[in-house]
Motif scaffolding. Sequence first.
Motif, PDB file in Angstrom:
ATOM      1  N   ALA A  33       5.066 -15.741 -60.610  1.00 34.20           N
ATOM      2  CA  ALA A  33       6.130 -14.855 -60.176  1.00 34.20           C
ATOM      3  C   ALA A  33       7.326 -14.976 -61.101  1.00 34.20           C
ATOM      4  CB  ALA A  33       6.549 -15.197 -58.748  1.00 34.20           C
ATOM      5  N   ALA A  34       8.090 -13.926 -61.240  1.00 34.97           N
ATOM      6  CA  ALA A  34       9.263 -13.919 -62.120  1.00 34.97           C
ATOM      7  C   ALA A  34      10.392 -14.729 -61.515  1.00 34.97           C
ATOM      8  CB  ALA A  34       9.725 -12.484 -62.336  1.00 34.97           C
ATOM      9  N   PRO A  35      11.177 -15.431 -62.320  1.00 33.53           N
ATOM     10  CA  PRO A  35      12.315 -16.204 -61.812  1.00 33.53           C
ATOM     11  C   PRO A  35      13.339 -15.280 -61.128  1.00 33.53           C
ATOM     12  CG  PRO A  35      11.779 -16.840 -64.064  1.00 33.53           C
ATOM     13  CD  PRO A  35      10.995 -15.599 -63.781  1.00 33.53           C
ATOM     14  N   VAL A  36      13.961 -15.830 -60.033  1.00 30.19           N
ATOM     15  CA  VAL A  36      15.015 -15.097 -59.327  1.00 30.19           C
ATOM     16  C   VAL A  36      16.200 -16.020 -59.105  1.00 30.19           C
ATOM     17  CG1 VAL A  36      13.446 -13.491 -58.166  1.00 30.19           C
ATOM     18  CG2 VAL A  36      14.010 -15.672 -57.090  1.00 30.19           C
ATOM     19  N   PHE A  57      11.063 -20.893 -61.311  1.00 31.20           N
ATOM     20  CA  PHE A  57      11.240 -21.264 -62.716  1.00 31.20           C
ATOM     21  C   PHE A  57      10.157 -22.257 -63.153  1.00 31.20           C
ATOM     22  CE2 PHE A  57      15.295 -19.403 -61.846  1.00 31.20           C
ATOM     23  CZ  PHE A  57      15.773 -18.945 -63.075  1.00 31.20           C
ATOM     24  N   ASP A  58       8.926 -22.101 -62.608  1.00 31.73           N
ATOM     25  CA  ASP A  58       7.821 -23.047 -62.890  1.00 31.73           C
ATOM     26  C   ASP A  58       7.455 -23.046 -64.375  1.00 31.73           C
ATOM     27  OD1 ASP A  58       6.624 -23.636 -59.878  1.00 31.73           O
ATOM     28  OD2 ASP A  58       7.509 -21.633 -60.097  1.00 31.73           O
ATOM     29  N   SER A  59       7.559 -21.912 -65.021  1.00 29.92           N
ATOM     30  CA  SER A  59       7.175 -21.837 -66.446  1.00 29.92           C
ATOM     31  C   SER A  59       8.169 -22.567 -67.331  1.00 29.92           C
ATOM     32  CB  SER A  59       7.083 -20.365 -66.875  1.00 29.92           C
ATOM     33  OG  SER A  59       6.092 -19.692 -66.141  1.00 29.92           O
ATOM     34  N   TYR A  60       9.308 -22.989 -66.764  1.00 29.46           N
ATOM     35  CA  TYR A  60      10.368 -23.600 -67.569  1.00 29.46           C
ATOM     36  C   TYR A  60      10.684 -25.013 -67.109  1.00 29.46           C
ATOM     37  CZ  TYR A  60      10.855 -18.727 -68.793  1.00 29.46           C
ATOM     38  OH  TYR A  60      10.583 -17.463 -69.192  1.00 29.46           O
TER      39      TYR A  60
END
Length: 620
Positions: A33-36, A57-60
């Motif tokens: 999912a996209a960061p919010v 922000f899991d990808s970061y």
Amino acid sequence: MVGRLIKTRVIVLLLLVIVPLLSIFTFTSPVLAAPVVLINPGSGATGTTVTIQGNNFDSYIGDYVTITFDTMQIPTSPLQIPATGSFATEFTVPETASVGRHWITVFSTGGTVTMLARNFFIVDETLITLDVSEGPVGSEVNVSGQGFYSNRIVSLYYYHGINSVKIGDIVASSTGHFSYDFNVPNSNGGSHKIAVLNDKGNQAEAYFQVIPVILINLSAAGSGQLLAMTGTGFGYRGLVDISIGNHPITTVRTNEFGDFEVVFTIPSIHPGIYEIKAIDEYSFQAKVNFTVTATVGISHTSGPIGLTVTLTGSGFTPKTPVNIDYDGIFIAEVTTDNFGGFITSFNIPVSTGGNHQITVSDGTFTEQYTFTVESDPPTLPRLTIPVKDSATKAMAYLDWQDADDPSQPVVYQLQIASDQNFSTVVIDKPGLANSEYSLNFDEALPASGTGTTYYWRVRATDVAGNESEWSESWSFIVNPPQTPTLVQPELDTIVEIPVFFNWQDVTSLSPPVSYHLQISTDLSFSAIVFEVIGLSDSEYYLSEEEHLSETGEDTPYYWRVKSTDYVQNESKWSDPKIFYIQNGFTFPAWAIYTLIGIAAVLVGYLAYWIGRRGTKKPPE
């Protein structure tokens, strides 16, 4: 050629079947999912503390990101994305932030700077609103505000011309809001500024319109009565003309706040509903409805029964009978004069303590007034006679001091009891008009033994029904008559007929006293041979017709006497005495004693004479 074509078709068909089947068993990687970025609160004043919540922000994870408020990096930036892939941080909206929307943005920091997520915060406009925008002096107004620096004191001011008065302080909320109630202070009519400001330079203002108003102390009254009026919200030190209907009353001047007070007399005008108006030189005006009634002046509105009350009326129908009622009962009639006036008096009739209604009516106009009859009890009666613990007669005379009370006449209740607690009341006399009472024959108090003790008390009630407490209780004693003492015949004497009986007189507080004589042949008086009742004297001659038989030494007679007073209270029987009766001549005891005395004198003389002869010498 044909065979190759068939082979090609078979291969195509197999691919069409196998490829979809393979896709079922192929494992694909999940899409992240996209960061919010979430903002709380979403709006407020400068100085508001804002919480920034970053999710997805899991990808970061492990990377650093920067966070900006518009173009300015917040103090906690940059920050590292934790293993949860979410973060939270706070910052304070700077006081330089302008009103409107401001972007909060999260950027990546590695390699190419990329905007990862953003949201906006709205800085509120600084303003105040009033829940009511106009009203008279004293109106309650709520001021609500926004856009004031968070958690700072704001001060509120009310302007009177160029001058202001502070009406209060309040601390703005964490988002710069507040709500404050106040009452409009004394001020002239017209528009007045309300200003709110703080030490951060935030300020706002609104306007309140003061409207003039007049108040009167009575909604209805009659001609000639005084009416008090107050006015607020008029012009600065202006002249105010006051009128009732088309009748000018007076002119007054306001103070620096547009206030005035005045008392005036209602003019002689016909009863009805009128408009009282006040208008000043600045054209500020106010009015109120007022009813002019037929009126009655009353000389007293409270007092005792019998008080003379004077009624003075005006505004009634001329030359018309006017009835006066007291609690609905007719008590007087008077005819009005040519101008509808009258004067009359009456005495307050007998009625209970408390409020009573006086009604005055000519059939067209009716006026009612309340008269309060005094409800204080009479003073406590003070007992005087019989003196406390004294002896008195059976038909007792009782006296006490008059009770004092304005509602005359006062009546009394007398109680006599045989016990101190008055649980056994033997005499109860309510409604006594005088402060004294004598028991009659039928009310005479019985007495026995060595005397009977009674207790008495009194209370007073006025004509208004107000009742005092019971007086102190006093005791008195009613004694029976004394027991007679027997005199003659003496004990164990022999008497002849006619027999004379005598005993000592008995005194009593309840005279006259009578006597009861009994003669018996036995000591128990079970064999009474003679009895006489109601003797008025303390002696009795037994006549020949009443003669008693001669007795022997072993058969004496016994006699006794008791006394009875006027109300039939009896003494105890006297101790009995014994006597004997012998027929024939016998010396009475007094004669025998006299002879014995004479004999003794003669014997003494003889002895003296013989003695003298024995001592005389013979002649030589």
